[in-house]
Design an enzyme around this catalytic site. Structure first.
Site, PDB file in Angstrom:
ATOM      1  N   GLY A   7       0.828  -1.201   0.000  1.00  8.68           N
ATOM      2  CA  GLY A   7       0.000   0.000   0.000  1.00  8.68           C
ATOM      3  C   GLY A   7       0.855   1.240   0.000  1.00  8.68           C
TER       4      GLY A   7
ATOM      5  CG  MET B 162       4.769   6.402   2.351  1.00  8.03           C
ATOM      6  SD  MET B 162       5.637   7.983   2.335  1.00  8.03           S
ATOM      7  CE  MET B 162       4.315   9.120   2.012  1.00  8.03           C
TER       8      MET B 162
ATOM      9  N   GLY C 204      -1.218   1.889   7.215  1.00  4.92           N
ATOM     10  CA  GLY C 204      -1.398   1.007   8.355  1.00  4.92           C
ATOM     11  C   GLY C 204      -0.677  -0.321   8.251  1.00  4.92           C
ATOM     12  CE  LYS C 205       3.684  -0.182   4.022  1.00  2.00           C
ATOM     13  NZ  LYS C 205       3.057   1.147   3.967  1.00  2.00           N
ATOM     14  CB  SER C 206       4.172  -0.561  10.772  1.00  2.00           C
ATOM     15  OG  SER C 206       5.143  -0.371   9.753  1.00  2.00           O
TER      16      SER C 206
ATOM     17  CD  GLU D   1       9.287   0.560   6.854  1.00  3.88           C
ATOM     18  OE1 GLU D   1       9.108   0.864   5.663  1.00  3.88           O
ATOM     19  OE2 GLU D   1       8.754   1.174   7.791  1.00  3.88           O
ATOM     20  CB  ALA D   2       9.214  -5.999   2.278  1.00  2.00           C
TER      21      ALA D   2
END
Ligand SMILES: [Zn+2]
Length: 224
Positions: free
Chosen positions: A9, A11, A14-16, A87-88
């Site tokens: 997605g 920045m 809500g990934k982290s 942070e892939a």
């Protein structure tokens, strides 16, 4: 079947936070994850969310072999039930291949989290490899909105509030000299999520506000 899943997605999508949620849910069931991050906002060896949650992680250094690292941990008596890589987008393509091998040869689920495209709307190399290899891609769209209210799908880099479209793909620190064309030596580098329309027009919240206040500029949508 174990899977390589790419949660992608913009920045601020809500990934982290989701990575921490997955970690929480699985550790509550007694499972142990190997957690990797890189250049996290909270510092080296951390995985943090903007909401303030943080957990310990292994800093994924340049050239680190993920497969060898997991195998090394297992063969020294450690336990790994699943892998999280945050942070892939910053990982090298060959490191994504190593994560796929963790799935295939070790039978572990790997959950990779990353921004899909950079501020020029080009795929990060790590994200490109994930798109190519992942068993499943989940596109996250959690409340990331452009200043106009439309869903934000693109990342913009700004220098003193103005969008720039050239410069290094990754800059470390907030104030840099090579952030791109238009960047003054001491320009403040920031990031902003925009809808595609305003990314194409290079209209950030700051420039839209300035344009709205300028008596010389008519509103774009003025009735005829
Ligand atoms: Zn917009």
């Amino acid at each position: 079947m174990p899977e390589l899943v790419f949660f992608s997605g913009t920045m601020d999508c809500g990934k982290s936070t989701l990575a921490l949620q997955i970690e929480h849910n699985r550790s509550a069931r007694g499972l142990q994850g190997m957690i990797y991050s890189r250049n996290d906002r909270a510092g080296r060896g951390k995985l943090s969310s903007r909401l303030g949650l943080v957990t310990e992680a292994v800093e994924a250094a340049d050239g680190m072999d993920f497969y060898a690292h997991v195998v090394g941990h297992l063969s020294s008596g450690g336990r790994v039930d699943y892998v999280i890589a945050d942070e892939a987008q910053f990982l090298a393509p060959e490191q994504i291949d190593q994560l796929a091998r963790v799935v295939d040869d070790l039978g572990l689920d790997v959950f990779a989290f990353g921004i899909t495209t950079d501020f020029r709307s080009k795929l990060f190399p790590g994200s490109q490899r994930l798109v190519e290899l992942a068993d499943r891609i989940e596109v996250l769209q959690v409340e990331a909105l452009c200043w106009c209210g439309a869903r934000a799908t693109h990342n913009a880099r700004t220098v003193d509030g103005r969008m720039v479209v050239e410069g290094a793909q990754v800059v470390v620190g907030d104030v840099v000299g090579d952030a791109g064309e238009g960047a003054e030596r001491h320009g403040e580098v920031g990031y902003e999520v925009l809808c595609r329309r305003h990314h194409r027009r290079r209209q950030t919240a700051a420039t839209a506000r300035a344009a709205a206040l300028s008596p010389d500029v008519l509103p774009v949508d003025a009735p005829k």
